[in-house]
Design a protein around this motif. Structure first.
Motif, PDB file in Angstrom:
ATOM      1  N   LEU A   1       0.821  -1.216   0.000  1.00 61.96           N
ATOM      2  CA  LEU A   1       0.000   0.000   0.000  1.00 61.96           C
ATOM      3  C   LEU A   1       0.853   1.262   0.000  1.00 61.96           C
ATOM      4  CD1 LEU A   1      -2.832  -0.950   2.531  1.00 61.96           C
ATOM      5  CD2 LEU A   1      -2.983  -0.846   0.035  1.00 61.96           C
ATOM      6  N   ALA A   2       2.051   1.189   0.577  1.00 62.37           N
ATOM      7  CA  ALA A   2       2.931   2.354   0.645  1.00 62.37           C
ATOM      8  C   ALA A   2       3.778   2.533  -0.606  1.00 62.37           C
ATOM      9  CB  ALA A   2       3.848   2.230   1.864  1.00 62.37           C
ATOM     10  N   SER A   3       3.709   1.590  -1.520  1.00 68.49           N
ATOM     11  CA  SER A   3       4.579   1.604  -2.690  1.00 68.49           C
ATOM     12  C   SER A   3       3.863   2.148  -3.916  1.00 68.49           C
ATOM     13  CB  SER A   3       5.071   0.187  -2.989  1.00 68.49           C
ATOM     14  OG  SER A   3       4.034  -0.586  -3.581  1.00 68.49           O
ATOM     15  N   ASP A   4       4.639   2.350  -4.980  1.00 64.32           N
ATOM     16  CA  ASP A   4       4.061   2.779  -6.245  1.00 64.32           C
ATOM     17  C   ASP A   4       3.216   1.679  -6.884  1.00 64.32           C
ATOM     18  OD1 ASP A   4       5.240   5.241  -5.968  1.00 64.32           O
ATOM     19  OD2 ASP A   4       6.957   4.783  -7.250  1.00 64.32           O
ATOM     20  N   ASP A   5       3.368   0.441  -6.421  1.00 62.04           N
ATOM     21  CA  ASP A   5       2.536  -0.646  -6.939  1.00 62.04           C
ATOM     22  C   ASP A   5       1.064  -0.420  -6.621  1.00 62.04           C
ATOM     23  OD1 ASP A   5       4.751  -2.007  -7.930  1.00 62.04           O
ATOM     24  OD2 ASP A   5       5.053  -3.107  -6.057  1.00 62.04           O
ATOM     25  N   ALA A   6       0.782   0.380  -5.598  1.00 62.87           N
ATOM     26  CA  ALA A   6      -0.602   0.676  -5.207  1.00 62.87           C
ATOM     27  C   ALA A   6      -0.977   2.109  -5.559  1.00 62.87           C
ATOM     28  CB  ALA A   6      -0.784   0.445  -3.710  1.00 62.87           C
ATOM     29  N   ALA A   7      -0.368   2.642  -6.618  1.00 65.72           N
ATOM     30  CA  ALA A   7      -0.563   4.057  -6.959  1.00 65.72           C
ATOM     31  C   ALA A   7      -2.009   4.391  -7.307  1.00 65.72           C
ATOM     32  CB  ALA A   7       0.349   4.440  -8.131  1.00 65.72           C
ATOM     33  N   TYR A   8      -2.789   3.412  -7.748  1.00 65.90           N
ATOM     34  CA  TYR A   8      -4.178   3.690  -8.121  1.00 65.90           C
ATOM     35  C   TYR A   8      -5.164   3.097  -7.106  1.00 65.90           C
ATOM     36  CZ  TYR A   8      -7.953   4.948 -11.323  1.00 65.90           C
ATOM     37  OH  TYR A   8      -9.064   5.527 -11.885  1.00 65.90           O
ATOM     38  N   MET A   9      -4.697   2.909  -5.893  1.00 67.06           N
ATOM     39  CA  MET A   9      -5.559   2.392  -4.826  1.00 67.06           C
ATOM     40  C   MET A   9      -5.615   3.428  -3.720  1.00 67.06           C
ATOM     41  SD  MET A   9      -5.245  -1.212  -2.789  1.00 67.06           S
ATOM     42  CE  MET A   9      -6.433  -1.647  -1.503  1.00 67.06           C
ATOM     43  N   THR A  10      -6.796   3.930  -3.418  1.00 67.25           N
ATOM     44  CA  THR A  10      -6.936   4.896  -2.332  1.00 67.25           C
ATOM     45  C   THR A  10      -8.354   4.828  -1.762  1.00 67.25           C
ATOM     46  OG1 THR A  10      -6.453   7.189  -1.665  1.00 67.25           O
ATOM     47  CG2 THR A  10      -7.659   6.887  -3.742  1.00 67.25           C
ATOM     48  N   GLY A  11      -8.472   5.202  -0.491  1.00 65.31           N
ATOM     49  CA  GLY A  11      -9.768   5.212   0.179  1.00 65.31           C
ATOM     50  C   GLY A  11     -10.269   3.844   0.576  1.00 65.31           C
ATOM     51  N   ARG A  12      -9.401   2.848   0.569  1.00 64.77           N
ATOM     52  CA  ARG A  12      -9.833   1.474   0.803  1.00 64.77           C
ATOM     53  C   ARG A  12      -9.188   0.887   2.053  1.00 64.77           C
ATOM     54  NH1 ARG A  12     -13.190   3.276  -1.666  1.00 64.77           N
ATOM     55  NH2 ARG A  12     -13.796   2.844  -3.834  1.00 64.77           N
ATOM     56  N   THR A  13      -9.826  -0.126   2.584  1.00 66.93           N
ATOM     57  CA  THR A  13      -9.283  -0.874   3.722  1.00 66.93           C
ATOM     58  C   THR A  13      -9.025  -2.302   3.261  1.00 66.93           C
ATOM     59  OG1 THR A  13     -10.446   0.483   5.363  1.00 66.93           O
ATOM     60  CG2 THR A  13      -9.698  -1.708   6.048  1.00 66.93           C
ATOM     61  N   LEU A  14      -7.783  -2.729   3.401  1.00 64.92           N
ATOM     62  CA  LEU A  14      -7.352  -4.042   2.937  1.00 64.92           C
ATOM     63  C   LEU A  14      -7.316  -5.012   4.102  1.00 64.92           C
ATOM     64  CD1 LEU A  14      -6.170  -5.740   0.570  1.00 64.92           C
ATOM     65  CD2 LEU A  14      -3.893  -4.953   1.330  1.00 64.92           C
ATOM     66  N   PRO A  15      -8.185  -6.034   4.120  1.00 63.54           N
ATOM     67  CA  PRO A  15      -8.121  -7.028   5.195  1.00 63.54           C
ATOM     68  C   PRO A  15      -6.973  -8.003   4.945  1.00 63.54           C
ATOM     69  CG  PRO A  15      -9.923  -7.556   3.701  1.00 63.54           C
ATOM     70  CD  PRO A  15      -9.314  -6.270   3.209  1.00 63.54           C
ATOM     71  N   VAL A  16      -6.201  -8.253   5.980  1.00 66.20           N
ATOM     72  CA  VAL A  16      -5.125  -9.253   5.927  1.00 66.20           C
ATOM     73  C   VAL A  16      -5.329 -10.135   7.153  1.00 66.20           C
ATOM     74  CG1 VAL A  16      -2.641  -9.655   5.737  1.00 66.20           C
ATOM     75  CG2 VAL A  16      -3.649  -7.532   4.851  1.00 66.20           C
ATOM     76  N   ASP A  17      -6.177 -11.134   7.003  1.00 67.46           N
ATOM     77  CA  ASP A  17      -6.708 -11.835   8.174  1.00 67.46           C
ATOM     78  C   ASP A  17      -6.646 -13.354   8.094  1.00 67.46           C
ATOM     79  OD1 ASP A  17      -8.667 -12.381   6.297  1.00 67.46           O
ATOM     80  OD2 ASP A  17     -10.206 -11.142   7.235  1.00 67.46           O
ATOM     81  N   GLY A  18      -5.960 -13.882   7.081  1.00 69.59           N
ATOM     82  CA  GLY A  18      -5.849 -15.336   6.977  1.00 69.59           C
ATOM     83  C   GLY A  18      -7.144 -16.035   6.654  1.00 69.59           C
ATOM     84  N   GLY A  19      -8.137 -15.280   6.210  1.00 65.58           N
ATOM     85  CA  GLY A  19      -9.439 -15.877   5.922  1.00 65.58           C
ATOM     86  C   GLY A  19     -10.276 -16.025   7.190  1.00 65.58           C
ATOM     87  N   PHE A  20     -10.486 -14.918   7.893  1.00 68.00           N
ATOM     88  CA  PHE A  20     -11.265 -14.911   9.139  1.00 68.00           C
ATOM     89  C   PHE A  20     -12.738 -15.012   8.772  1.00 68.00           C
ATOM     90  CE2 PHE A  20     -11.867 -12.317  13.315  1.00 68.00           C
ATOM     91  CZ  PHE A  20     -12.104 -13.489  14.019  1.00 68.00           C
ATOM     92  N   PHE A  21     -13.408 -16.075   9.228  1.00 68.17           N
ATOM     93  CA  PHE A  21     -14.808 -16.268   8.847  1.00 68.17           C
ATOM     94  C   PHE A  21     -15.694 -16.522  10.049  1.00 68.17           C
ATOM     95  CE2 PHE A  21     -12.548 -20.316   8.332  1.00 68.17           C
ATOM     96  CZ  PHE A  21     -13.264 -21.154   9.141  1.00 68.17           C
TER      97      PHE A  21
END
Length: 255
Positions: free
Chosen positions: A235-255
């Motif tokens: 998210l901090a890199s230029d690879d995410a240059a067109y991603m904004t205003g979003r929340t990315l879950p990193v949860d191992g598949g929490f269900f």
């Protein structure tokens, strides 16, 4: 490791331990000069700086309590004074809270929201003053913001507010060429998880915590802090240059 952050400067609040320390380590490994913000754990912050600089990186430790916006402003200003610019804010200072409704007090509310919500808002305000096109801001939410957990109302609400801030600030900051997103970690193997992990379990279940995790998480384990840091680095890199205003879950598949 790729040097995606070569020549860039990052502030990491809550950077002396847990996920924050892993984020600082990852950003430094990819070439960033890193200012590690910490509230009270001076020894841990200094030890991390010694490790990062010993590996050839650039890092400093700066004390700041994000509950005080003036201290946060000083943290940001000192970072720019030391390294000449600011490109990334990674906001990981936060506190936990569990408590049933009947025990909650206005003091509890103020303490949790002052750090987890207000603290992040004013970190953004101070960081944005020094950023231009290409600036990256990553705040911290939680899977708790979108999942019902017993006695977790204050904490969850403070993190849900962060997701709303990210969404709304994206339009404003977009005019400056700055992206803002949040990360929503699931259970992560930190000292905070060691202290509070049992409280996440449904009070009606008598399963051992490890077995409960296997029934709730697709990958059947807690995350390593470095795994969360990998997503933050994206998210901090230029690879995410067109991603904004979003929340990315990193949860191992929490269900």
């Amino acid at each position: 490791m790729d040097k995606r952050f070569a020549g860039k400067v990052a502030v990491v609040t809550g950077g002396s331990r847990g996920i924050g320390a892993a984020v600082a380590t990852r950003l430094a490994a990819e070439g960033a000069a890193v200012a590690i913000g910490y509230r009270g754990n001076h020894d841990a912050a200094d030890a991390l700086v010694a490790r990062l600089t010993g590996d050839g990186g650039r890092a400093i430790a700066l004390q700041a309590d994000v509950a005080d916006p003036d201290q946060t402003g000083h943290l940001v200003d000192e970072t720019v004074r030391a390294f000449g610019r600011l490109d990334v804010l990674a906001s990981f200072a936060g506190i936990e809270h569990f408590g049933p409704l009947e025990t909650l007090t206005p003091g509890d509310f103020d303490r949790v929201f002052t750090v987890n919500t207000r603290g992040q808002l004013f970190a953004v305000q101070h960081a944005a003053r020094h950023m231009g096109t290409g600036g990256r801001i990553v705040l911290t939410s939680s899977v708790s913001a979108t999942r019902a957990i017993f006695h977790h109302t204050l904490y969850a609400a403070s993190k849900a507010a962060v997701e709303s801030m990210v969404l709304n600030l994206s339009a404003e900051l977009g005019r400056q060429g700055i992206t803002i997103n949040a990360i929503a970690p699931g259970g992560t193997a930190t000292d905070m998880a060691a202290e509070h992990g049992e409280a996440y379990r449904h009070p009606g279940l008598e399963l051992p915590l490890e077995k409960w995790l296997r029934t709730q998480i697709a990958l059947e384990r807690l995350a390593d802090p470095a795994e969360i840091a990998s997503a933050v680095a994206f998210l901090a890199s230029d690879d995410a240059a067109y991603m904004t205003g979003r929340t990315l879950p990193v949860d191992g598949g929490f269900f």
